[in-house]
Design a protein around this motif. Structure first.
Motif, PDB file in Angstrom:
ATOM      1  N   ARG A 132      72.012  -9.993 -64.503  1.00  0.00           N
ATOM      2  CA  ARG A 132      72.576 -11.338 -64.342  1.00  0.00           C
ATOM      3  C   ARG A 132      73.428 -11.436 -63.084  1.00  0.00           C
ATOM      4  O   ARG A 132      74.264 -10.563 -62.803  1.00  0.00           O
ATOM      5  N   ILE A 133      73.248 -12.528 -62.358  1.00  0.00           N
ATOM      6  CA  ILE A 133      74.167 -12.880 -61.273  1.00  0.00           C
ATOM      7  C   ILE A 133      75.404 -13.495 -61.909  1.00  0.00           C
ATOM      8  O   ILE A 133      75.303 -14.449 -62.699  1.00  0.00           O
ATOM      9  N   ARG A 151      76.572  -8.930 -59.493  1.00  0.00           N
ATOM     10  CA  ARG A 151      75.728  -8.888 -60.673  1.00  0.00           C
ATOM     11  C   ARG A 151      76.326  -7.979 -61.735  1.00  0.00           C
ATOM     12  O   ARG A 151      77.048  -7.027 -61.439  1.00  0.00           O
ATOM     13  N   VAL A 210      66.164 -10.208 -62.194  1.00  0.00           N
ATOM     14  CA  VAL A 210      67.278 -11.138 -61.914  1.00  0.00           C
ATOM     15  C   VAL A 210      67.065 -12.341 -62.820  1.00  0.00           C
ATOM     16  O   VAL A 210      66.416 -13.318 -62.451  1.00  0.00           O
TER      17      VAL A 210
END
Length: 521
Positions: free
Chosen positions: A182-183, A178, A340
């Motif tokens: 954000r991934i 991450r 997330v």
């Protein structure tokens, strides 16, 4: 160890009906998609259900929103994917002793939900289905149907692949990278080889069904999933031509669904902690036979081929109310609220609403990425892929008898699956970069699904695949162990009478010849 690098706009975790539908929907919208499955296609609830295309009538008492979703998707799927559906029609029948108020109110609830129906005389219902009990007191005709869940998912995958998607089976999500909320990368591991893969991705869709909570936690998020096990039994012949439902509030053993040449009877409902440890029990089989016999008395003396279980992913807490009272609706979760921002979970729902669930998930992804076009699955038919046709009961016999070649030997005599069918399946699996062993061939065909439950065709399949060079070393023996473990889980709960003799033969062949004495608990 050097980590293999991949890239996709969207990584979809879970290749059940919903995940396969999400992959197809997004691929049709022009996005690059990677579909990841730790087992094989439909290895969860999508492969452990009764194959019922709901009219919506089952939910009119307690869940009108789900009833209306099923009503609409039933009509749409008949039009968009007719090759996956047998338009059997359905009956709801009330039996002496059932709640008279529910019987009296049923018609009004159906009308309120806009579900097509017709009330009929009991005599007419029994003329249509002679196996029905003479204790019927009311009957309704509805638009239930039977759907082949394996063909449905395989056809979705095939169309997704034809539009640029990629598929990785036998691959687990083991971590993420991450940057802030954000991934950026999904970290995957090939379960057999241990190979590590790193996927650069802009968005992740969690469509892992009963495992959705575990997947969410790996990504640093939370999803509450209630794991509801349902067990079913398979008869040795087709009991009724239509779907038959008990006209009462949803309960155990109140649905009988035609499945090609057999009938599927169920289901039960019980909460389990671990979806990987869910299998049918003799007590559940006894309960199913006892209750379903009140609708169709012949079931009390019918030979049951096997039993099986699936785990429903119900949205909500794993404690509290009985599973039957939990909504069968679905839930789309945007995990941005918990930090997330590019993770979406789609969970709950029914096989009947898989396409709608996929549409909503794809809408959310495209909205987040500001990319992709409108949903096309509402207007574009699902193409029938040649590779998926062999899951249909009776397809192999029709094809074999129509164009039989003398040199085309028979692998499975119960379901008439020939060597040429297996050749086409192995070729297809290899072209997709997937494992092509006994279990994978069995999933995509009728091998092992007949009365002998693979006792003979499993050995024949392994020997033929060795002879053709498709198996080498100990791959066939280990494959047979996996193949027979799944068969035995279903045979054990129905091993009484003549089935017990069959089980003894099954054991003698596998243990006597190959020493496969392993713990199948």
């Amino acid at each position: 160890m050097i980590m293999k690098q991949m890239k996709a706009d969207v990584t979809v975790i879970g290749a059940g009906a919903t995940g396969c539908g999400v992959a197809r929907d997004l691929a049709l919208r022009g996005l690059s998609v990677l579909l990841v499955e730790r087992g094989d296609i439909n290895s969860g609830a999508s492969g452990g259900n009764h194959g019922l295309l709901h009219s919506g009538a089952r939910y009119v008492f307690s869940d009108k929103e789900s009833a209306e979703e099923c009503r609409d998707e039933n009509a749409l799927l008949r039009e968009m994917s007719p090759q996956c559906i047998e338009a059997t029609g359905g009956l709801f029948v009330g039996v002496e002793g059932d709640d008279e108020n529910d019987m009296a109110d049923f018609k009004g609830h159906l009308s309120q939900c806009g579900i097509p129906h017709r009330q009929m005389d009991v005599e007419e219902a029994r003329a249509l289905e002679p196996s029905l009990s003479d204790r019927l007191v009311t009957a309704y005709e509805v638009n239930d149907a039977a759907v082949d869940p394996f063909r449905l998912s395989l056809d979705n995958v095939a169309d997704a692949l034809s539009h640029g998607a990629e598929l990785l089976c036998g691959t687990a999500l083991t971590g993420v990278k991450r940057q802030g909320a954000r991934i950026t990368h999904a970290l995957l591991t090939r379960r057999v080889t241990g190979e590590a893969l790193e996927v650069e991705t802009s968005c992740v869709v969690n469509a892992a069904g009963a495992w959705a909570g575990k997947v969410a936690s790996i990504a640093g998020a939370h999803t509450e999933v209630r794991c509801s096990k349902g067990s079913l039994v398979v008869t040795d012949h087709r009991i009724a031509s239509r779907v038959v439902n008990r006209l009462r509030r949803p309960s155990d053993a109140d649905i009988i669904v035609p499945g090609g040449t057999v009938s599927i009877v169920g289901t039960t409902s019980s909460t389990v902690d671990d979806p990987d440890a869910a299998w049918p029990t003799p007590a559940e089989v006894d309960r199913i036979v006892e209750e379903s016999s009140l609708m169709i008395p012949a079931l009390a003396k019918t030979r049951m081929i096997r039993a099986y279980s699936g785990v429903r992913p119900l949205f909500g807490s794993s404690s509290g109310a009985d599973d039957r009272s939990v909504s069968r609706g679905f839930k789309l979760i945007d995990h941005g609220e918990e930090g997330v921002e590019n993770l979406f979970t789609i969970t709950g729902g029914k096989l009947t609403t898989y396409r709608l669930m996929a549409e909503k998930a794809a809408d959310a992804v495209c909205g987040y990425l500001a990319a992709g076009g409108p949903c096309l699955t509402r207007i574009r038919p699902l193409p029938a892929s040649g590779d998926a046709m062999w899951t249909e009961p009776g397809a192999a016999p029709k094809r074999w008898m129509a164009g039989h070649q003398a040199e085309d030997g028979m692998i499975c005599e119960c379901e008439m699956v020939s060597e040429s069918v297996v050749t086409s399946l192995v070729t297809s699996l290899r072209s997709q970069g997937l494992a092509n062993g006994l279990v994978e061939v069995g999933l995509r065909s009728r091998v092992g699904k007949g009365p002998c439950q693979g006792s003979f065709c499993g050995l024949r399949l392994a020997a033929w695949m060795y002879g053709e060079g498709h198996l080498t070393g100990d791959a066939g023996i280990s494959g047979l162990e996996r193949f027979y473990k799944e068969r035995w889980k279903g045979m054990r709960p129905v091993s009484w009478g003549e089935n017990l003799a069959r089980a003894e033969l099954h054991e003698a062949l596998q243990c006597g010849l190959f020493g496969m004495e392993v713990d199948h608990e």
